[in-house]
Design a protein around this motif. Sequence first.
Motif, PDB file in Angstrom:
ATOM      1  N   THR A 248       0.849  -1.268  -0.010  1.00 53.77           N
ATOM      2  CA  THR A 248      -0.087   0.016  -0.008  1.00 53.77           C
ATOM      3  C   THR A 248       0.847   1.265  -0.102  1.00 53.77           C
ATOM      4  N   VAL A 249       0.630   2.295  -0.744  1.00 53.46           N
ATOM      5  CA  VAL A 249       1.238   3.376  -0.894  1.00 53.46           C
ATOM      6  C   VAL A 249       0.468   4.604  -0.678  1.00 53.46           C
ATOM      7  N   CYS A 250       1.049   5.585   0.107  1.00 53.07           N
ATOM      8  CA  CYS A 250       0.279   6.930   0.469  1.00 53.07           C
ATOM      9  C   CYS A 250       0.902   7.892  -0.598  1.00 53.07           C
ATOM     10  N   VAL A 251       0.033   8.443  -1.351  1.00 53.72           N
ATOM     11  CA  VAL A 251       0.684   9.609  -2.478  1.00 53.72           C
ATOM     12  C   VAL A 251       0.028  11.001  -1.665  1.00 53.72           C
ATOM     13  N   VAL A 252       0.983  11.872  -1.665  1.00 51.49           N
ATOM     14  CA  VAL A 252       0.394  13.198  -1.142  1.00 51.49           C
ATOM     15  C   VAL A 252       0.907  14.137  -2.228  1.00 51.49           C
ATOM     16  N   ASN A 253       0.104  14.737  -2.556  1.00 52.08           N
ATOM     17  CA  ASN A 253       0.429  16.001  -3.948  1.00 52.08           C
ATOM     18  C   ASN A 253       0.335  17.122  -2.976  1.00 52.08           C
ATOM     19  N   LEU A 254       1.294  17.957  -3.336  1.00 51.78           N
ATOM     20  CA  LEU A 254       1.320  19.186  -2.529  1.00 51.78           C
ATOM     21  C   LEU A 254       1.598  20.310  -3.791  1.00 51.78           C
ATOM     22  N   GLU A 255       0.868  21.476  -3.473  1.00 56.50           N
ATOM     23  CA  GLU A 255       1.191  22.793  -4.390  1.00 56.50           C
ATOM     24  C   GLU A 255       1.682  23.865  -3.626  1.00 56.50           C
ATOM     25  N   TYR A 256       2.774  24.488  -4.104  1.00 53.64           N
ATOM     26  CA  TYR A 256       3.192  25.686  -3.548  1.00 53.64           C
ATOM     27  C   TYR A 256       3.526  26.506  -4.862  1.00 53.64           C
ATOM     28  N   PRO A 257       2.905  28.004  -4.213  1.00 53.77           N
ATOM     29  CA  PRO A 257       3.067  29.174  -5.143  1.00 53.77           C
ATOM     30  C   PRO A 257       4.500  29.366  -5.608  1.00 53.77           C
ATOM     31  N   GLY A 258       4.788  29.773  -6.967  1.00 56.10           N
ATOM     32  CA  GLY A 258       5.895  30.307  -7.380  1.00 56.10           C
ATOM     33  C   GLY A 258       7.265  28.997  -7.703  1.00 56.10           C
ATOM     34  N   HIS A 259       8.227  29.256  -7.927  1.00 52.80           N
ATOM     35  CA  HIS A 259       9.173  28.184  -8.524  1.00 52.80           C
ATOM     36  C   HIS A 259      10.182  28.096  -7.112  1.00 52.80           C
ATOM     37  N   LEU A 260      10.168  26.816  -6.567  1.00 52.60           N
ATOM     38  CA  LEU A 260      10.862  26.837  -5.053  1.00 52.60           C
ATOM     39  C   LEU A 260      12.101  26.095  -5.295  1.00 52.60           C
ATOM     40  N   LEU A 261      12.028  25.202  -6.152  1.00 54.26           N
ATOM     41  CA  LEU A 261      13.197  24.279  -6.263  1.00 54.26           C
ATOM     42  C   LEU A 261      14.520  24.701  -6.841  1.00 54.26           C
ATOM     43  N   ASN A 262      15.712  24.577  -6.060  1.00 56.06           N
ATOM     44  CA  ASN A 262      16.929  25.078  -6.485  1.00 56.06           C
ATOM     45  C   ASN A 262      17.361  24.189  -7.591  1.00 56.06           C
TER      46      ASN A 262
ATOM     47  N   LEU B 210      -3.445   4.288  -1.525  1.00 58.84           N
ATOM     48  CA  LEU B 210      -3.562   3.338  -2.661  1.00 58.84           C
ATOM     49  C   LEU B 210      -3.278   1.993  -2.010  1.00 58.84           C
ATOM     50  N   THR B 211      -4.442   1.407  -1.531  1.00 55.27           N
ATOM     51  CA  THR B 211      -4.561   0.025  -0.730  1.00 55.27           C
ATOM     52  C   THR B 211      -4.034  -0.881  -1.823  1.00 55.27           C
ATOM     53  N   ASP B 212      -2.889  -1.896  -1.248  1.00 55.11           N
ATOM     54  CA  ASP B 212      -2.585  -3.075  -2.357  1.00 55.11           C
ATOM     55  C   ASP B 212      -2.225  -2.696  -3.740  1.00 55.11           C
ATOM     56  N   CYS B 213      -1.540  -1.508  -4.160  1.00 58.48           N
ATOM     57  CA  CYS B 213      -1.655  -1.154  -5.474  1.00 58.48           C
ATOM     58  C   CYS B 213      -0.194  -1.571  -6.052  1.00 58.48           C
ATOM     59  N   ILE B 214       0.719  -2.026  -5.671  1.00 62.13           N
ATOM     60  CA  ILE B 214       1.834  -2.514  -6.489  1.00 62.13           C
ATOM     61  C   ILE B 214       2.260  -3.944  -6.052  1.00 62.13           C
ATOM     62  N   PRO B 215       1.933  -4.836  -7.060  1.00 64.73           N
ATOM     63  CA  PRO B 215       2.478  -6.321  -6.730  1.00 64.73           C
ATOM     64  C   PRO B 215       3.869  -6.362  -6.566  1.00 64.73           C
ATOM     65  N   GLN B 216       4.315  -7.241  -5.717  1.00 67.53           N
ATOM     66  CA  GLN B 216       5.950  -7.462  -5.348  1.00 67.53           C
ATOM     67  C   GLN B 216       6.286  -8.593  -5.897  1.00 67.53           C
ATOM     68  N   TYR B 217       7.215  -8.642  -6.718  1.00 68.95           N
ATOM     69  CA  TYR B 217       7.822  -9.580  -7.712  1.00 68.95           C
ATOM     70  C   TYR B 217       9.037 -10.118  -6.605  1.00 68.95           C
ATOM     71  N   VAL B 218       8.589 -10.953  -5.470  1.00 70.36           N
ATOM     72  CA  VAL B 218       9.489 -11.412  -4.481  1.00 70.36           C
ATOM     73  C   VAL B 218      10.457 -12.714  -5.115  1.00 70.36           C
ATOM     74  N   VAL B 219      11.232 -13.187  -4.333  1.00 72.60           N
ATOM     75  CA  VAL B 219      12.129 -14.176  -4.855  1.00 72.60           C
ATOM     76  C   VAL B 219      10.934 -15.324  -5.075  1.00 72.60           C
ATOM     77  N   GLY B 220      11.389 -15.920  -6.351  1.00 68.85           N
ATOM     78  CA  GLY B 220      10.380 -16.903  -6.532  1.00 68.85           C
ATOM     79  C   GLY B 220       9.261 -16.643  -7.488  1.00 68.85           C
ATOM     80  N   HIS B 221       9.077 -15.208  -7.734  1.00 68.68           N
ATOM     81  CA  HIS B 221       7.815 -14.802  -8.626  1.00 68.68           C
ATOM     82  C   HIS B 221       8.000 -15.355  -9.904  1.00 68.68           C
TER      83      HIS B 221
END
Length: 362
Positions: free
Chosen positions: A211-225, A307-318
């Motif tokens: 399960t993955v938690c996705v958080v989208n964040l929006e900020y005003p302006g260009h903030l990434l160096n 996102l509950t159970d959203c990505i299958p895991q190809y573990v050893v033996g898959h």
Amino acid sequence: MLPNNLKTVFTKNPPFSKPLAISALSDFSAKKVINTDESLFSFVNRRFGLEVAKYAIDPLTRGVFAGNARDLSVTSLARRMHDVEQQYGSILIGLLKDRKNAEKADPVLSKSKLVKQAKKEKWAVWSLKGGLESFVEVLEEKLMQEGVEFRRNTPVLGIKRSGSNLVIQTDKEELEVEKAISCLPSNTLSPVIRSISPELSRLLGSIPYVTVCVVNLEYPGHLLNEPAFGYLVPSSQPNKVLGVIFDTCTFPQGDKTILTVMMGGYWFKTLFGDNPSDESLLDVAINEVKETLKISIKPVRHKISILTDCIPQYVVGHSEIVFNSRKLVKDLKLPLTLAGNSYDGVGVNDAIMSAKRAVLSL
Ligand SMILES: C=Cc1c2[nH]c(c1C)Cc1[nH]c(c(CCC(=O)O)c1C)Cc1[nH]c(c(C)c1CCC(=O)O)Cc1[nH]c(c(C)c1C=C)C2
């Protein structure tokens, strides 16, 4: 920081204590271990050393599978590297000697206008105006024009046999079909197929999901160096996030900065428990952005999705599970094809390829 040009392969970049080119040399002296599968982490640790496994492979598998490289399978994620090691005793020598068997570009696809454009413009990622959902919407619209019928919001409750046909049971009807392609996630198909084959159901049910938690964040302006695709956090760091995507660096959207913070995956329950509140997840995401990217202002908009159970895991033996599942389908003479992202690749491109192969195999 992973190398993004040749120069960085030959220079020392933290957290690595030596240039990656030096780590690569250990492949020549590392002993071959004969096996049919092992974890990607242990394979890379054996061949290139602990640092490469810990700071390159571990975060990379978090950035694709949200998974633990110590559990994920080398034959499913890096089959060719494993194959050449088993055959030649060294990955680098093997790749060199085995060049002729390297996967070749599909000659038909190479002629496609889209592929030519992607090559010319050096696409590393792609998206669609209106988001990926528009891909499915356009596909549906086009197919409906060609007379294809859709049943939306109609979960499959069961699948039965009827002679050599299959009967798909939903809450509204029973559909008898000569052939079926299932793109259901393996863990959803598992209970649906149980009455036909408990063994197939067991095999499909043994593929784990995270399960993955996705958080989208929006900020005003260009903030990434530093403009980038984003960054990934190794699991050895005392940090609750898997990584952060710098959405507006890859796909600019005017005078704003949009970030996607990905959290949980394999570690979801350990880090956040069974039922984390939206506020607590948002706090973790905002703090990560503050600590690492030094963005202290409040986001003007946010969206939290679990996102509950959203990505299958190809573990050893898959690959063995997938092989045995398909063999069982064949042995039982079931007119069923297993497609989707549970078996041969988790990405959107993989799912498209899986659908194409399924249709061509009919
Ligand atoms: C931080 C977590 C995650 C990021 N993306 C995903 C997670 C869990 C999910 C994800 N990423 C990829 C795929 C498969 C391909 C697809 O259709 O999108 C999935 C399910 C692609 C991908 N992401 C990274 C790499 C190296 C790849 C493989 C690309 C390829 O196959 O060509 C790296 C990466 N992922 C994330 C970040 C921030 C990042 C690198 C900085 C986010």
